[in-house]
Scaffold this motif. Structure first.
Motif, PDB file in Angstrom:
ATOM      1  N   THR A 263       0.808  -1.221   0.000  1.00 41.35           N
ATOM      2  CA  THR A 263       0.000   0.000   0.000  1.00 41.35           C
ATOM      3  C   THR A 263       0.842   1.274   0.000  1.00 41.35           C
ATOM      4  O   THR A 263       0.309   2.366  -0.177  1.00 41.35           O
ATOM      5  CB  THR A 263      -0.934   0.023   1.217  1.00 41.35           C
ATOM      6  OG1 THR A 263      -0.162  -0.031   2.423  1.00 41.35           O
ATOM      7  CG2 THR A 263      -1.899  -1.164   1.171  1.00 41.35           C
ATOM      8  N   GLY A 264       2.148   1.167   0.202  1.00 41.78           N
ATOM      9  CA  GLY A 264       2.997   2.353   0.187  1.00 41.78           C
ATOM     10  C   GLY A 264       4.371   2.063   0.754  1.00 41.78           C
ATOM     11  O   GLY A 264       4.640   0.983   1.272  1.00 41.78           O
ATOM     12  N   HIS A 265       5.251   3.071   0.640  1.00 39.32           N
ATOM     13  CA  HIS A 265       6.581   2.942   1.229  1.00 39.32           C
ATOM     14  C   HIS A 265       7.116   4.322   1.563  1.00 39.32           C
ATOM     15  O   HIS A 265       6.657   5.336   1.018  1.00 39.32           O
ATOM     16  CB  HIS A 265       7.538   2.216   0.284  1.00 39.32           C
ATOM     17  CG  HIS A 265       8.086   3.076  -0.820  1.00 39.32           C
ATOM     18  ND1 HIS A 265       7.342   3.445  -1.926  1.00 39.32           N
ATOM     19  CD2 HIS A 265       9.303   3.665  -0.973  1.00 39.32           C
ATOM     20  CE1 HIS A 265       8.079   4.206  -2.712  1.00 39.32           C
ATOM     21  NE2 HIS A 265       9.270   4.363  -2.171  1.00 39.32           N
ATOM     22  N   GLU A 266       8.065   4.363   2.482  1.00 37.74           N
ATOM     23  CA  GLU A 266       8.714   5.608   2.872  1.00 37.74           C
ATOM     24  C   GLU A 266      10.178   5.335   3.152  1.00 37.74           C
ATOM     25  O   GLU A 266      10.516   4.365   3.829  1.00 37.74           O
ATOM     26  CB  GLU A 266       8.051   6.195   4.123  1.00 37.74           C
ATOM     27  CG  GLU A 266       8.624   7.533   4.554  1.00 37.74           C
ATOM     28  CD  GLU A 266       7.905   8.122   5.758  1.00 37.74           C
ATOM     29  OE1 GLU A 266       8.327   9.201   6.230  1.00 37.74           O
ATOM     30  OE2 GLU A 266       6.938   7.493   6.242  1.00 37.74           O
ATOM     31  N   VAL A 267      11.053   6.181   2.608  1.00 37.28           N
ATOM     32  CA  VAL A 267      12.491   6.026   2.788  1.00 37.28           C
ATOM     33  C   VAL A 267      12.960   6.960   3.895  1.00 37.28           C
ATOM     34  O   VAL A 267      12.638   8.156   3.888  1.00 37.28           O
ATOM     35  CB  VAL A 267      13.246   6.330   1.480  1.00 37.28           C
ATOM     36  CG1 VAL A 267      14.751   6.144   1.675  1.00 37.28           C
ATOM     37  CG2 VAL A 267      12.748   5.440   0.348  1.00 37.28           C
ATOM     38  N   SER A 268      13.705   6.420   4.841  1.00 36.59           N
ATOM     39  CA  SER A 268      14.238   7.228   5.934  1.00 36.59           C
ATOM     40  C   SER A 268      15.283   8.210   5.412  1.00 36.59           C
ATOM     41  O   SER A 268      16.070   7.878   4.512  1.00 36.59           O
ATOM     42  CB  SER A 268      14.865   6.324   6.996  1.00 36.59           C
ATOM     43  OG  SER A 268      15.520   7.076   7.996  1.00 36.59           O
ATOM     44  N   GLU A 269      15.287   9.411   5.986  1.00 35.92           N
ATOM     45  CA  GLU A 269      16.273  10.412   5.580  1.00 35.92           C
ATOM     46  C   GLU A 269      17.682   9.966   5.941  1.00 35.92           C
ATOM     47  O   GLU A 269      18.651  10.311   5.256  1.00 35.92           O
ATOM     48  CB  GLU A 269      15.963  11.743   6.259  1.00 35.92           C
ATOM     49  CG  GLU A 269      16.898  12.876   5.877  1.00 35.92           C
ATOM     50  CD  GLU A 269      16.533  14.188   6.553  1.00 35.92           C
ATOM     51  OE1 GLU A 269      17.274  15.169   6.363  1.00 35.92           O
ATOM     52  OE2 GLU A 269      15.512  14.228   7.278  1.00 35.92           O
ATOM     53  N   HIS A 270      17.796   9.192   7.017  1.00 39.33           N
ATOM     54  CA  HIS A 270      19.096   8.701   7.462  1.00 39.33           C
ATOM     55  C   HIS A 270      19.050   7.180   7.577  1.00 39.33           C
ATOM     56  O   HIS A 270      17.981   6.585   7.763  1.00 39.33           O
ATOM     57  CB  HIS A 270      19.471   9.295   8.820  1.00 39.33           C
ATOM     58  CG  HIS A 270      19.609  10.786   8.807  1.00 39.33           C
ATOM     59  ND1 HIS A 270      20.721  11.430   8.347  1.00 39.33           N
ATOM     60  CD2 HIS A 270      18.742  11.765   9.208  1.00 39.33           C
ATOM     61  CE1 HIS A 270      20.561  12.734   8.449  1.00 39.33           C
ATOM     62  NE2 HIS A 270      19.374  12.968   8.979  1.00 39.33           N
TER      63      HIS A 270
END
Length: 219
Positions: free
Chosen positions: A68-75
């Motif tokens: 349903t989605g994804h998010e990449v960590s800034e670090h």
């Protein structure tokens, strides 16, 4: 289901086999390299050199996960719980708060607070999973970037493609040292469709060539 230590080590060996052929071509790069600003390039033995999964990556499955989605960590920082080496690409696929706490609960260094906040915001009960990836760039001015949108392959496994990319301008010199590059991302799945038990990963641009990993979910 919690993966036993014996099965975890077996999975590591499987990932090493997948990347061994590529690494043979890049063996001259494995000496004297830098593992990033906060770590050395060595450590550990061959049996604990990665955390790839031991599944076959194919065949029919009782349920197919719905991404349903994804998010990449800034670090992204190296997990505190294990040491890996041998210039092999590797990763972790985490499916519980306990597994996340084991690997990232005590991380330190630049970006550690951001990583812990990213991990804390992961809702495993609602279908979230964490994916950590590490590879090696040929020089210091490289980063590990997620390429395109993660998807679910025909075999029913989530698939993520990443690449080790140069971040400096063409006319900007880079440090001549093999350097660890990392990425941490959250994959979200519909819990009613079933949770994935493994993920396929392709990492292009790694010092040893393209790496193919199959990572089992660790609970």
């Amino acid at each position: 289901m919690t993966i036993s230590r014996r099965r975890f080590i077996h999975g590591a060996a499987a990932a090493a086999v997948l990347t061994a052929g590529c690494l043979a071509d890049g063996g001259d790069d494995g000496d004297g390299g830098s593992d990033g600003s906060d770590e050395a390039s060595g450590g550990g033995d061959g049996d604990d050199g990665g955390s790839g999964g031991s599944g076959d990556g194919g065949g029919d499955r009782d349920s197919v996960p719905v991404l349903t989605g994804h998010e990449v960590s800034e670090h992204a920082v190296r997990p505190a719980s294990e040491q890996y080496s041998n210039m092999e690409a590797w990763g972790l696929f985490l499916a519980s708060n306990a597994a996340a706490e084991e690997h990232f609960g005590d991380v330190e260094g630049s970006g550690a607070a951001s990583v812990r906040a990213f991990v804390d915001a992961t809702d495993f009960e609602s279908g979230d999973r964490l994916l950590y990836l590490q590879a090696y760039g040929r020089q210091t001015c490289y980063a590990l970037e997620i390429e395109g949108e993660p998807s679910v392959a025909e075999n029913g496994l989530p698939r993520v493609e990443a690449g080790v990319a140069r971040t400096a301008a063409p006319d900007e010199p880079c440090g001549d040292a093999i350097t660890a590059v990392r990425a941490l991302l959250r994959l979200s799945f519909d819990p009613e469709a079933g949770s994935p038990d493994a993920v396929e990963v392709e990492i292009a641009g790694h010092v040893g060539g393209t790496a193919e990993l199959l990572l089992e979910a660790e609970t």
